[in-house]
Design an enzyme around this catalytic site. Structure first.
Site, short mmCIF file in Angstrom:
data_model
loop_
_atom_site.label_atom_id
_atom_site.label_comp_id
_atom_site.label_asym_id
_atom_site.label_seq_id
_atom_site.Cartn_x
_atom_site.Cartn_y
_atom_site.Cartn_z
N LYS A 27 22.94 -37.12 38.46
CA LYS A 27 23.90 -38.19 38.23
C LYS A 27 24.34 -38.80 39.56
O LYS A 27 24.32 -40.03 39.72
CB LYS A 27 25.12 -37.63 37.48
CG LYS A 27 25.93 -38.67 36.75
CD LYS A 27 27.10 -38.03 36.01
CE LYS A 27 26.65 -37.29 34.77
NZ LYS A 27 27.72 -36.43 34.19
N ARG A 100 33.30 -35.83 37.29
CA ARG A 100 32.12 -35.63 36.45
C ARG A 100 31.17 -34.57 37.02
O ARG A 100 30.94 -34.53 38.22
CB ARG A 100 31.32 -36.94 36.31
CG ARG A 100 32.17 -38.16 36.12
CD ARG A 100 31.35 -39.44 36.20
NE ARG A 100 30.39 -39.58 35.11
CZ ARG A 100 29.53 -40.59 35.02
NH1 ARG A 100 29.48 -41.52 35.97
NH2 ARG A 100 28.70 -40.64 34.01
N GLY A 109 25.64 -32.24 27.76
CA GLY A 109 26.78 -31.67 27.05
C GLY A 109 27.14 -30.25 27.44
O GLY A 109 28.01 -29.64 26.86
N MET A 111 28.09 -29.16 30.54
CA MET A 111 29.15 -29.02 31.54
C MET A 111 30.24 -30.05 31.27
O MET A 111 30.16 -30.80 30.33
CB MET A 111 28.57 -29.15 32.93
CG MET A 111 27.81 -27.89 33.31
SD MET A 111 27.26 -27.92 34.98
CE MET A 111 26.25 -29.34 34.97
N ARG A 368 19.37 -42.48 34.10
CA ARG A 368 18.46 -41.35 34.33
C ARG A 368 17.20 -41.59 33.51
O ARG A 368 17.19 -42.45 32.63
CB ARG A 368 19.12 -40.04 33.91
CG ARG A 368 19.41 -40.00 32.44
CD ARG A 368 20.00 -38.68 31.99
NE ARG A 368 20.61 -38.88 30.69
CZ ARG A 368 21.72 -38.27 30.26
NH1 ARG A 368 22.37 -37.46 31.05
NH2 ARG A 368 22.18 -38.49 29.07
N HIS A 486 -3.46 -13.22 11.29
CA HIS A 486 -4.62 -13.93 10.75
C HIS A 486 -4.26 -15.35 10.33
O HIS A 486 -4.92 -16.32 10.72
CB HIS A 486 -5.17 -13.14 9.56
CG HIS A 486 -6.33 -13.82 8.89
ND1 HIS A 486 -6.19 -14.56 7.75
CD2 HIS A 486 -7.63 -13.89 9.24
CE1 HIS A 486 -7.38 -15.05 7.41
NE2 HIS A 486 -8.27 -14.65 8.30
N SER A 800 -20.87 -18.30 28.75
CA SER A 800 -19.71 -18.79 28.02
C SER A 800 -18.75 -17.61 27.89
O SER A 800 -19.09 -16.58 27.32
CB SER A 800 -20.13 -19.30 26.64
OG SER A 800 -18.97 -19.65 25.92
N CYS A 867 -15.23 -20.22 25.32
CA CYS A 867 -15.23 -20.55 23.90
C CYS A 867 -14.20 -19.74 23.12
O CYS A 867 -14.17 -19.78 21.90
CB CYS A 867 -16.62 -20.34 23.32
SG CYS A 867 -17.19 -18.65 23.41
N TYR A 887 -16.99 -26.64 31.42
CA TYR A 887 -16.39 -27.16 30.19
C TYR A 887 -15.48 -26.13 29.54
O TYR A 887 -15.56 -24.93 29.85
CB TYR A 887 -17.48 -27.60 29.19
CG TYR A 887 -18.26 -26.45 28.59
CD1 TYR A 887 -17.79 -25.78 27.46
CD2 TYR A 887 -19.45 -26.03 29.16
CE1 TYR A 887 -18.49 -24.72 26.92
CE2 TYR A 887 -20.17 -24.97 28.62
CZ TYR A 887 -19.68 -24.31 27.51
OH TYR A 887 -20.35 -23.26 26.97
#
Ligand code: ADP
Ligand code: MG
Ligand code: MG
Length: 918
Positions: A27, A100, A109, A111, A368, A486, A800, A867, A887
């Site tokens: 701020k 502030r 909210g 502080m 902000r 699962h 892989s 994979c 990849y």
């Protein structure tokens, strides 16, 4: 010279600027920027910021301030007074200020802030004079000061913990409510001067009575009380809890901003409001906000009155009858509009702003970077690139994988969700939302969905036999199981909505009924709605919304990502449908095609039967016959997917699971099988018993099957290569990569490669082809394989990493059994994350890095990918990039997220390198 503790801003100048968030808080830094930056110099009420370092000092020194602070504050206050032409505490023309809070990162909210500081019995007449005799305004400001001050300074900061509803603020509010009732008015603004004077007097009495102290009537006492209270609020309960959740370090501390008050409550030509430079809900490039006439800042957030829209664009069902700021105060609106444009240009990002209008004059009180949801983040980033406001790397850095995820699933209409209370809560296992009718068995799910009904499968827990029912259902809800159960794994893989571990459910299968704690019983066919992103269960059919409606934008954004990433993104797909879907999402190949897929689910009866014959064969002859029958199925299955990928690489894994998994259990299936093999039931029994293993995951599976039954591998090689050959002959493009699973030594691989070579020559010959482009490689999923990767890479053209098994075997954890202890491990911080969700970089990661390095030592061109489940996890993707993989492969639904994560990995690495150089 001692350290500077106080930074001034105002009158077109500022000691600080936007880059000093760590010292001045967000701020304070932005107030300085708005007030003092030469290209802004916005109308910011003058003031000063006491640094976060003072806060740290304060806590390290038994709540004492550093030497010289008082003097610095006095000096800064003098400067403010000079600009304003008023003095703090001056009875004839008083300056009032707000005190502030403001930390490095916004803690909304959490502080405290106190407004109207400096108003006392002595300064009241002066303020009345200033306001042109507006007594109502002055007493309203006074009662507000008392409410905030007694609450924040005299109660909270003093460490008093009142009982529920007995906090001083609530007590004062009750006095005010009683007065309103007595006077028959609804709104605060309808109270007149007499009412407010009465309230001020009553408040004073109440404060004395409850807190045993006088409300301070001295401006300086109020100011320092306020400053101390803001520092204290850094360690307030709410703030501490918030920091723990958001991982904000406790040692940061807050700054304190002392700023000249401007009054939105001076009458009908005054107002206060909040706005966004673009719509944070959908990203529209339109100025969006709300305001309240004749009110102070806190009122907008507090929801005391319904705020009005600032312009037509901001109108909604709730406020469409209220006059817009644009109509009510056209000149001020225009000024505000221009300022927000300038702010966005200056900050190159969407801004969230607070403003106040005092007697027709506009003041900026805060700006902000605005928070936004997923769809808005994607749209804003993409739009801003087009507007040349930001470059592409910035755009990519502005969208998190979680935000992107929001776009890929339907969600509950936010208004509907707000209006309904969930009846139960579980774990958010599969993203997005879904609604459907309750079913309790997979068979019912399949049956009803065939009739075109939407169903949600509600189970105690799911198991592999539920797969088809899970597929058919819109969503899955289970009473037990955790994030790696699962149901959770399967649902995530499919991108299907799923809530697990919802312990409020009591399922009675015999009655097809579920009892929900606190909500009663529900039966088959009744509607429920799930929010799988949050784990919530609602009764009834809530309205849905398709967040991916702006797909155009999504694709544009993902193209931006593609321009930055270097990792290729592949998908795990077992069917041509999945392959096509994944390609639509941008997959550049298949990283894992599992042949065994054809033995599960829809259309699997015939191939499964033949597989079972193969498994139950006891002689080579028997087996060769069964294998021969299976060949055609395997070939056509592979061919369909190869064709769908049109020449993109497809990694086909040979049969992997332990054989006994496929042994039939039902009497009838067993009889048919025995008949077909021409053996007795006893013989079948004997053979299936011999397949049972005490630890099947580490048993006769993967390449071990190929070593013991070479004819099984041979059939698969032939199926793959003939499928490829047939497609080539038909003028199509193909690129199969043959992958051998569960390898731990190079000799297993040579053993298989010899078979593959023989088959390759035969296939070329049969089809009259010169070559079939393909690769031969292996999965690295056993720690030993990673350690001897240099040897393996002499035979394999690609690796892989099967990180599911690699994680299991590195930790010695069975993925299916971690539910018993993993939660405790996470709670106690023994592990930071579930290693099956995000790669354990320290251990498993070390094996991967070793595997890649050693592998590339002997085979420079070695292609490397992943994979496992981790291929779709953004953090793991970052790791794969740094480890030098070519990849990652993930489920089709995760492909867009992987594209973004891969691009962000490039950026993160650059930043990290820059950081090191410094
Ligand atoms: P928060 O960080 O919780 O938003 P703020 O410090 O921004 O707290 O203040 C709360 C409210 O008071 C905001 O609406 C703000 O605009 C208003 N406010 C703060 N300082 C002043 C001031 N000097 N003049 C007028 N209103 C103010
Ligand atoms: Mg604010
Ligand atoms: Mg495996």
């Amino acid at each position: 010279m001692s350290k500077k503790n106080v930074y001034f801003f105002g009158g077109g100048k500022a000691d600080g600027n936007e880059s000093m968030k760590n010292l001045l808080g967000g701020k304070g830094a932005n107030l300085a920027e708005m007030a003092g930056h030469p290209s802004l110099r916005l109308p910011v009420p003058p003031g000063f910021t006491i640094t976060t370092e003072v806060c740290t000092y304060y806590y390290q020194n038994k709540k004492k301030y550093p030497a010289g602070l008082k003097e610095e504050v006095a000096k800064a206050l003098k400067k403010v007074e000079a600009i304003m032409g008023k003095s703090f505490g001056d009875p004839s023309d008083p300056l009032l200020v707000s005190v502030r809070s403001g930390a490095r990162k916004s803690m909304p909210g959490m502080m405290e802030t106190v407004l109207n500081v400096g108003l006392t019995e002595k300064t009241i007449p002066g303020l009345i004079k200033q306001s042109g005799g507006n007594q109502r305004f002055v007493y309203d400001a006074y009662r507000r000061l008392m409410m905030m001050y007694s609450d924040v300074v005299m109660e909270k900061a003093a460490g008093i913990e009142p009982k529920d509803e007995m906090g001083i603020r609530r007590q004062l509010e009750r006095i005010m409510d009683a007065r309103k009732k007595e006077r028959g008015v609804k709104n605060d603004v309808d109270l007149n001067v007499e009412d407010l004077k009465y309230l001020c007097a009553e408040f004073k009495k109440k404060i004395r009575e409850v807190l045993g102290q006088e409300f301070p009537d001295d401006p300086m006492a109020q100011l320092w009380g306020g400053i101390g209270a803001v520092f204290s609020s850094w360690n307030g309960k709410r703030a501490v809890a918030y920091r723990n959740i958001e991982h904000i370090p406790h040692e940061w501390g807050t700054a304190v901003n002392v700023q000249t008050m401007v009054f939105g409550n001076m009458g009908n030509d005054s107002a206060t409001g909040v706005a966004f430079t673009r719509n944070p809900g959908n990203g529209d490039a339109a100025f969006y906000g709300e305001y309240l006439v004749n009110a102070q800042g806190e009122d907008v957030v507090a929801g005391i009155r319904t705020p009005a829209p600032i312009n037509q664009y901001s109108q909604s069902e709730h406020n469409k009858d209220l006059e817009t700021l644009e109509r009510k105060m056209p000149k001020v609106y225009k000024e505000l509009f221009d300022i927000q444009k300038r702010l966005e240009k200056h900050y190159h990002d969407m801004q969230d702003i607070e403003f106040t209008i005092e007697k027709g004059r506009l003041f900026m009180l805060q700006c902000r970077i605005g928070k936004r949801n997923g769809p808005a983040a994607v749209k804003i980033a993409t739009d801003m690139v087009k507007e040349k406001l930001i470059d592409k790397t910035t755009a990519v850095s502005r969208v998190t994988p979680e935000q992107l995820d929001e776009l890929l699933h339907p969600i509950i209409n936010p208004a509907e969700e707000k209006a309904n209370k969930p009846m139960a809560k579980g774990l958010p296992a599969g993203p997005g939302a879904a609604c459907g009718m309750i079913v309790f068995t997979s068979a019912d799910a399949i049956r009803l969905s065939k009739e075109g009904k939407k169903v949600i499968l509600v189970r105690e827990e799911t198991n592999p036999e539920d797969i088809d029912g899970m597929r058919a259902a819109e969503a899955i809800l289970t009473a037990r199981g955790g994030m790696t159960s699962h149901a959770a794994l399967v649902a995530r893989g499919w991108g299907k909505c799923c809530v697990v571990g919802c312990s409020a459910l009591e399922i009675d299968l015999s009655k097809k009924e579920v009892e929900i704690e606190g909500a009663g019983a529900l039966h088959e066919g009744e509607w429920i709605t799930l929010n799988g992103t949050k784990g919530l269960v609602y009764k009834g059919q809530l309205k849905m919304m398709d967040a991916s409606s702006e797909n155009e934008i999504l694709n544009e954004f993902l193209k931006i990502c593609d321009g930055i990433r270097t990792l290729n993104i592949r998908t795990n797909a077992d069917t041509p449908e999945d392959a096509r879907k994944a390609r639509q999402f941008g997959a550049e190949g298949i990283g894992l095609f599992r042949t065994e897929h054809m033995f599960y689910g829809k259309g699997s009866e015939e191939p499964l039967f033949k597989l079972r014959k193969m498994i139950m064969s006891s002689s080579l002859e028997e087996r060769q016959k069964a294998v021969g029958e299976l060949f055609g199925h395997v070939k056509s299955d592979i061919k369909a997917t190869l064709e769908a990928m049109e020449g993109l690489p497809v990694t086909i894994r040979l049969l992997d699971p332990p054989l006994h998994e496929f042994v039939p259990h039902q009497q009838q299936a067993r009889e048919t099988l025995a008949g077909s093999l021409n053996i007795s039931m006893e013989e079948l029994e004997k053979r299936s018993d011999s397949l049972a293993e005490s630890n099947p995951m580490m048993g006769h599976r993967g390449v071990r099957l190929g070593v013991t039954y070479p004819e099984v591998s041979e059939m698969q090689f032939r199926a793959i290569l003939e499928a490829a050959a047939e497609l080539l002959k038909a003028g199509k493009k193909v690129f199969p990569e043959i992958m051998i699973p569960v390898v731990c030594t190079v000799k297993e691989l040579t053993d298989q490669l010899d078979i593959a070579k023989k088959v390759y020559a035969e296939v070329l010959n049969k089809f009259g082809l010169k070559k079939i482009d393909h690769m031969f490689g292996t999965m690295i999923e056993i720690p030993r394989a990673a350690l001897v990767a240099d040897k393996i890479a002499e035979v394999a053209s690609f690796f892989s990493f099967g990180t599911n098994d690699l994680t299991q075997m590195t930790f010695g954890f069975s993925r299916d059994d971690i539910g018993a202890f993993l939660p405790e491990y996470l709670k106690k911080g023994i592990l930071a994350d579930d290693p099956f969700q995000t790669i354990d970089q320290e251990g498993v990661g070390e094996l991967i890095a070793t595997g890649i390095n050693r592998g590339r030592k002997t085979n420079k061109k070695l292609k490397v990918g992943i994979c496992g489940e981790h291929g779709g996890d953004p953090r793991s993707i970052g790791f794969c990039y740094r480890a030098g993989m070519n990849y990652v492969s993930c489920s089709p639904f995760r492909v867009p997220i992987a594209r973004l994560a891969a691009a962000r990995a490039v950026l993160a690495n650059k930043t990290a390198k820059k950081g090191k150089k410094k």
